[in-house]
Design a protein around this motif. Sequence first.
Motif, PDB file in Angstrom:
ATOM      1  N   PHE A 197       0.863  -1.248   0.195  1.00  0.00           N
ATOM      2  CA  PHE A 197      -0.161  -0.166  -0.032  1.00  0.00           C
ATOM      3  C   PHE A 197       0.818   1.314  -0.009  1.00  0.00           C
ATOM      4  O   PHE A 197       0.653   2.329  -0.674  1.00  0.00           O
ATOM      5  N   GLY A 203      -4.754  -0.989  -3.157  1.00  0.00           N
ATOM      6  CA  GLY A 203      -5.480   0.155  -2.733  1.00  0.00           C
ATOM      7  C   GLY A 203      -5.871  -0.020  -1.370  1.00  0.00           C
ATOM      8  O   GLY A 203      -5.715  -0.975  -0.817  1.00  0.00           O
ATOM      9  N   ARG A 204      -6.815   0.988  -0.733  1.00  0.00           N
ATOM     10  CA  ARG A 204      -7.280   1.214   0.439  1.00  0.00           C
ATOM     11  C   ARG A 204      -8.016  -0.250   0.699  1.00  0.00           C
ATOM     12  O   ARG A 204      -8.029  -0.792   1.939  1.00  0.00           O
ATOM     13  N   ASP A 205      -8.668  -0.569  -0.169  1.00  0.00           N
ATOM     14  CA  ASP A 205      -9.723  -1.843   0.097  1.00  0.00           C
ATOM     15  C   ASP A 205      -8.842  -3.193   0.237  1.00  0.00           C
ATOM     16  O   ASP A 205      -9.293  -3.956   1.402  1.00  0.00           O
ATOM     17  N   LYS A 206      -7.734  -3.286  -0.421  1.00  0.00           N
ATOM     18  CA  LYS A 206      -6.992  -4.559   0.139  1.00  0.00           C
ATOM     19  C   LYS A 206      -6.586  -4.614   1.335  1.00  0.00           C
ATOM     20  O   LYS A 206      -6.124  -5.317   2.004  1.00  0.00           O
ATOM     21  N   LEU A 208      -7.616  -2.700   4.028  1.00  0.00           N
ATOM     22  CA  LEU A 208      -8.541  -2.687   5.291  1.00  0.00           C
ATOM     23  C   LEU A 208      -9.019  -4.189   5.137  1.00  0.00           C
ATOM     24  O   LEU A 208      -9.131  -4.828   6.307  1.00  0.00           O
ATOM     25  N   GLU A 209      -8.863  -4.958   4.054  1.00  0.00           N
ATOM     26  CA  GLU A 209      -9.285  -6.312   4.135  1.00  0.00           C
ATOM     27  C   GLU A 209      -8.094  -6.933   4.839  1.00  0.00           C
ATOM     28  O   GLU A 209      -8.357  -7.878   6.023  1.00  0.00           O
ATOM     29  N   SER A 212      -8.279  -6.211   8.761  1.00  0.00           N
ATOM     30  CA  SER A 212      -9.413  -6.591   9.538  1.00  0.00           C
ATOM     31  C   SER A 212      -9.216  -7.993   9.378  1.00  0.00           C
ATOM     32  O   SER A 212      -9.793  -8.687  10.701  1.00  0.00           O
TER      33      SER A 212
END
Length: 605
Positions: A197, A203-206, A208-209, A212
Motif C-alpha cells: 500500500f 488500494g485501500r480496500d485490500k 482494510l481487508e 481486518s
Amino acid sequence: MKPVLIEVTQRIRERSAASRAAYLARVQAAIDRPRGADRMGCANVAHAFAALPANDKLRVVAERAPNIGVVTAYNDMLSAHQPYEGFPAVIRDEARKLGATTQVAGGVPAMCDGVTQGLPGMELSLFSRDTIAMGTAIALTHDVFDAALLLGVCDKIVPGLLIGALHFGHLPCVFVPAGPMSSGLSNTEKSKVREQFAQGLVGRDKLLEAESAAYHSSGTCTFYGTANSNQMLLEAMGLHVPGAAFVHPHAGLREALTREAVRSVLAIRKGGARFTPIGQLVDERVIVNAMVALLATGGSTNHLIHWVAVARAAGILIDWTDFGDLSRATPLLARVYPNGSADVNQFQAAGGPGFVIRELLDAGFMHADVATVAEGGLAAYGALPVQEGAALRWSALPAKSGDESVLRGAAQPFSAEGGLKLLTGNLGRSVIKVSAVPDDRHVIEAPARVFESQEALQAAFKAGELERDLVAVVRFQGPRANGMPELHKLTPPLAVLQGKGFKVALVTDGRMSGASGKVPAAIHVSPEALAEGPLARVRDGDRIRLDAVAGTLDALVDAAEWAARAPATIGDAAAETNAHGLGRELFGGLRRNVLSAEQGAITWL
C-alpha cells in the motif's frame, strides 16, 4: 545466580536505599491502621456501602468480611478489554462463595494505539499511562478495601494500573488478564500488504481487508508488542495467577483462572498466613526479574520507559544502564513477531511464559527467592494451568520447547544476549530492539535526512526523495515536545526503501510501536531535541553511524564544529503540527514538568 544479576540488583538496592526505605515506611504505616469500615466515620461507611445488597452490607460491616476492590479498564471498543464486561459478575460470585464481598471501585481509560497510530490522538498515548495511574489511585482512595483485583491488558494500561496500585502498597493485589484473540492473518502477511500500500501497489480496500483479517475478534493483538510484553512481565513478577497470561478470553480455563485470582488475593490478605501487600512484593529483585524477562523474550522497547516509572512508584530507581548490563548477559529465548514469524498463540503453544521463567530460573538468570501472589513462589510460574472440571491444577511443562523455531531453552538460545540494546554517543542515549533486526543491519552509516514530524517524512517518501542510503532523523517527538507518540506508521515506507537495497535507519527522540521491527531504529534518544539535546544539532547530510554491535550512536562531525553548532528549534511546519495537537492542547502544563524518557517520562508522582 549469574554474577551480573547479583551486581545489578545490588547496585539498584544501594541507589534506592533512601527512597525505598521511605516508601516501605509509608506502606507499613498504612498496614498498621485498623480496617477501613472500623476506622472511618459512620457517614463515610454508610456512603461506601449504600449500594451493596443487604447481605453483603452485613458481611462487610458487621461480620468484618474481606472486601475486594476491582479496578477495571473495561470498554467495548478495545478488543483486548471488551472481554472484561462479564468479569465483575464472575468475581463477585466467587467472592461470595468464599465469604467475601466485592465492589467495582472504579474504571480507568484504555486507549488503543492501533486506533490512534499516526493520528493526533497518539499524542495522548504516553500521557494516558499516568492518567490511568491517577484513575487507579482515585478508585482505591475510597480506602475500604482489604485487597484489589486489577483488570487491564494493553500498552499503557498495565503500567498505569501498577503505578497506581503501588501508591496503595499496603493492599494485596492480583492482576487479572483477559487473553489474546485467536490467530488471524499472519503478522508477516499483514506487513507485506502495508508495504504494498505504501508503494501504491494495492488500494485501500485490500489494505482494510488485510488489517481486518489480522484484527478480527476480542482479545489482545497477537504480535509480541507492548500489550503482550506486559503480560510476560507480570508473570515474571508473580502478580498473575500462574500461567494466566495467554489463555483465550472465551476458553473455559479463562473463567477458572479469574476465579482463582479471587481465591489468590484473599489468601494473601492481611490476617492470613501469607499476607503479601503489593508494595512489599515488588522489590528490587522482582523489578530485575521483570527486566530479565523482557530482555529474554525480545519484548517491547516501551518498557524501558514504563518500568522505570513503575519501579520509581515503589521507591526503586533503575535506569537504562541497568537494562544494558543485564541485556549483555541475558540469553534470547523467544522469537515472536516482530522478532520472528510466530504470533503469541504459537509462543503459548510452544511453552509460553512458563517455559521462559523455568529456563531462566534453572539457569540462574532470575531471583527465585521472591514473594508472589501464588503459593510456591516464582517456581510456581514455570508450570502450566490445566482445568479438571471446575478445579485447577498445574502440570509440569515438557523439558523441551514445543517448537524450537519459536522458543528455546537457556542452553541453546537464539542469541547469547537479550533483545534490547543501549546505544550511547555524541547523539545522546537511546535504545534499539536488536532482536527484530537481521544481523547484517546492525551497523548502518549513511547521510542524515532531518525531519521535524512524521508527516514530513511520509511526504518526502511519496515524492520519491528518499531513494538512497539514509538515516532518517525525526526529532521534536519527545515527551516534552508532543507527548512522545509512537511512529509505527514510518515502518512501511522505511521498510520499502530497505527492501530496495538501500541502507536505512531511523533515529528519533520519539517511540516506535512494540510491533515495529525490521528497520534499525535508535529510539527514545535522550535528552530530547526540545531540551536542546544533541539531536537538535544534526543537519541534513551529516553522516550518522548507528552501531548496535559496539553500542554506539554518533554524528560523524568534526568535534569543534559539533560543539559550535547552535541547536535547532522546532521549525514552522512542526510547530504548526505540535502546537495544535491534542497532547499540547490538553497537557501543556504537565509537559513543562515531564521527566525525560530515560527517567520514565513521568508527569506525576
